[in-house]
Design an enzyme around this catalytic site. Structure first.
Site, PDB file in Angstrom:
ATOM      1  N   TRP A 149       0.838  -1.216   0.000  1.00 14.19           N
ATOM      2  CA  TRP A 149       0.000   0.000   0.000  1.00 14.19           C
ATOM      3  C   TRP A 149       0.859   1.247   0.000  1.00 14.19           C
ATOM      4  CZ3 TRP A 149      -4.074  -1.853  -1.780  1.00 14.19           C
ATOM      5  CH2 TRP A 149      -4.613  -3.057  -1.328  1.00 14.19           C
ATOM      6  N   ASP A 150       1.934   1.220   0.763  1.00 10.10           N
ATOM      7  CA  ASP A 150       2.865   2.355   0.764  1.00 10.10           C
ATOM      8  C   ASP A 150       3.419   2.617  -0.626  1.00 10.10           C
ATOM      9  OD1 ASP A 150       2.961   3.387   3.331  1.00 10.10           O
ATOM     10  OD2 ASP A 150       4.530   2.027   3.997  1.00 10.10           O
ATOM     11  N   LEU A 151       3.841   1.548  -1.282  1.00 12.19           N
ATOM     12  CA  LEU A 151       4.443   1.704  -2.609  1.00 12.19           C
ATOM     13  C   LEU A 151       3.416   2.242  -3.602  1.00 12.19           C
ATOM     14  CD1 LEU A 151       6.387  -1.665  -2.584  1.00 12.19           C
ATOM     15  CD2 LEU A 151       7.460   0.599  -2.597  1.00 12.19           C
TER      16      LEU A 151
END
Lengths: 405, 405
Positions: free
Chosen positions: A162-164
């Site tokens: 999700w961060d990426l």
């Protein structure tokens, strides 16, 4: 000329989403200035680290950026940071942060210095409350369906997906906003919440509709590919192979390569299914896997690979990180993506440039992670046009830092 | 005006990366024209599907697009598709495909029709060989470290993370190329390999350097957050909570909220560690988890939530997809991300717009998935300026299709 030559972006961020957004744009040739406190930001020591405590994570996610270190607690330091963020130039005035956009990072305050500022603020949740990849992922359902059927506890992912995705979404958003500014003159504030990234994807992939329309939710299917055929198999030499037959073409090549066509056809008939339909392959997934397993068990990876490749079947070898690095030619300088890059505190590692090839532009070579504060003087001189004496005075007052040891 | 008003992108693609790229740009207001064969593309029946066989996946990943169906086996159909892809207009001439760029999809052939064409070709591997998310993921190491320590088999992820990241990378690449064309006039071919997306990230996050510099590879750590403290805990009401203490601030709030400061300090002393250092928290992760577990076991989710929120600790609740949809206000119209959207073949589902908010531009409302061929006539009329009679003749010859039933 690189594809983003000339574009200047300033970053006050930490961890993955913000730094990955700008790292990706730096890899396309943008000038990215990361501003950190004198002692380094929240992620300066984030693991993995070397034996001497240098963060491989920080180096990796800040590749190709300029590092400026400033005492951000002091009014003078904040003034410098604001001046860099809002420095003039039609390709400048682009800023990203995942910190609360309050105090000296308030958008209105920054906008007062540069009216057409583009600023992206990455949030945890839309309401401004904290969320990390780990606390978002648990909420959106995937850990409950990851792992072996019958398990009673959730399995977290290791990849901070999700961060990426949030970071790359922010990169897209910044370029969209820069296009708008170029056409219409106006900058603006962008807000992107990490949890919204995940929630949107849960909908995009049909998980919300499964609940609302079909009245049930996805179950745990282990390593099976949902709704088609795909599974992992053990080879004679104790390795594992993943095969995927999502499209009909992939299914046909898999059957042909493994010579299992006859037994598959018998299964199809006995089950009254049509394996040309992906859903029928999924319905019989365990029985199909049982028919294929002996073929893999009788072959080494090399033998299976030769047969699968001869039919252009879709498969992959399970590899540990060490196997990937040591044995896969795609993870070596033989792949134009990579080159060895030296970092003064870390050593030489295989380093990627942008995974996007632009045929008409020069690629930006793989960047090295900066040393904290390495570019402070350069940026103050080039962007803020400060004199050597002015920069020296700021060093004397410990408002700015030079290259960390 | 939406942020990408006016931009026109054509897509011949299937599955996730390509369709997700353009879906994300459509959600920012771009006009996206997806061209499919008369019977639908490779992903037209991809699961999950409704009881009547309608693909929720196809609807989700093609939201907000125009659907054109053409007999792509016929020369006349291919001519039409090429004409749409290369239609004039300074905001047009942008094309994405994840099919082999040969035959009528060859870049040079398309470029001959429009010299400044921007075309993104998504590949499996850089050499053009096939790869899917599943066959890339197994190779890059993550399944080997996902799941409980001691497990002997790999655990695949369920989220197609590489596909999604590849798609958003392609969206970034298209906007970068459009910026370049606007400034310098030249279009170009972009190539992006799915496996390169994964390989680059493995490097960015430090996994390659761990092997090359530190001489060892990441191990399986179950649901622990690597290199800091974070774990899942069971509550008195049989739910699970994920807590994350990556930064020092998060660690302090977690200790304060759970009132475990004294026992944590004792542990710190007996282990001769300094929990202000994230690596020391990781070293003692099992013992820290053991100290925290009784606090969670004695509390319901509501009680734990109240205490954690009062200190602004970072945590999340594990939810199944159904719990997410039915119980989490973030996954409801209370979140401005979502609105109910009706699809004629599927029904009404909660649907997301873009997760990026642009303060100075009107948001594009959540799009509905098109009906296959729904916009064929509209696009042939508006983009190719064909007359009603010409379009009728193409229908009569079965070169084009109308809205599918």
């Amino acid at each position: 000329m690189t594809i983003l030559s000339g574009l200047r972006i300033t970053e006050c961020a930490a961890f993955i989403a913000g730094p990955f957004a700008t790292m990706s744009l730096a890899a396309l040739g943008a000038e990215v200035i990361r501003i950190d406190p004198l002692e380094g930001g929240l992620d300066y020591h984030r693991w993995p680290v070397t034996d001497s405590g240098r963060s491989l994570y920080w180096a990796g996610l800040n590749k190709g950026k300029k590092s400026v270190s400033i005492d951000l607690r002091s009014p003078e330091g904040r003034e410098l940071a604001q001046a860099i963020i809002t420095a003039p130039g039609e390709d400048g005035g682009i800023f990203i942060t995942n910190f609360p956009a309050t105090g000296w990072l308030d958008y209105e305050k920054l906008k007062a210095r540069r009216g057409d500022l583009i600023m992206a603020n990455i949030l945890g949740n839309r309401d401004g409350s904290t969320a990390l990849d780990y606390t978002v992922n648990c909420a959106v359902g995937f850990p409950a369906v990851t792992g072996t059927p019958g398990e009673l506890t959730p399995t977290n992912h290791v990849l901070p997906a999700w961060d990426l995705l949030c970071g790359m979404t922010a990169a897209t958003g910044l370029l969209a906003a820069e296009r708008h500014r170029r056409k219409h003159g106006a900058g603006q504030l962008l807000k992107i919440a990490l949890s919204d990234i995940a929630l949107a994807v849960v909908g995009d992939l049909g998980f919300i509709a499964e609940v609302q329309i079909n009245g049930h939710e996805r179950e745990r299917h282990g390593n099976h590919i949902f709704g088609a055929f795909g599974h992992d198999f053990e080879t004679r030499d104790d390795r594992r192979i993943m095969v995927a037959a999502v499209s009909l073409g992939q299914w046909k090549t898999l059957c042909k390569a493994t010579g299992t066509g006859d037994s598959i056809t018998k299964l199809e008939q006995s089950e009254n299914l049509d394996f040309a339909r992906e859903g029928d392959r999924f319905a019989a997934r365990d029985k199909i896997a049982a028919l294929l397993a002996p073929w893999f068990a009788a072959r080494t990876v090399a033998q299976a690979a030769a047969a699968l490749d001869s039919e252009r079947a879709c498969w992959g070898l399970y590899q540990s990180f060490a196997q990937l690095v040591k044995e896969d030619p795609r993870c070596s300088p033989a792949n134009a993506l990579f080159a060895p890059v030296h970092h003064p505190h870390i050593g030489t590692t295989l380093t990627a440039r942008s995974p996007i090839d632009f045929a008409a532009c020069k690629p930006t070579p793989p960047g090295t992670g900066p040393v904290l504060g390495q570019h402070t003087d350069e940026v103050l001189s080039e962007v803020l046009k400060l004199s050597g004496a002015q920069i020296g005075a700021l060093h004397d007052k410990n408002v700015i830092g030079g290259a960390a040891r």
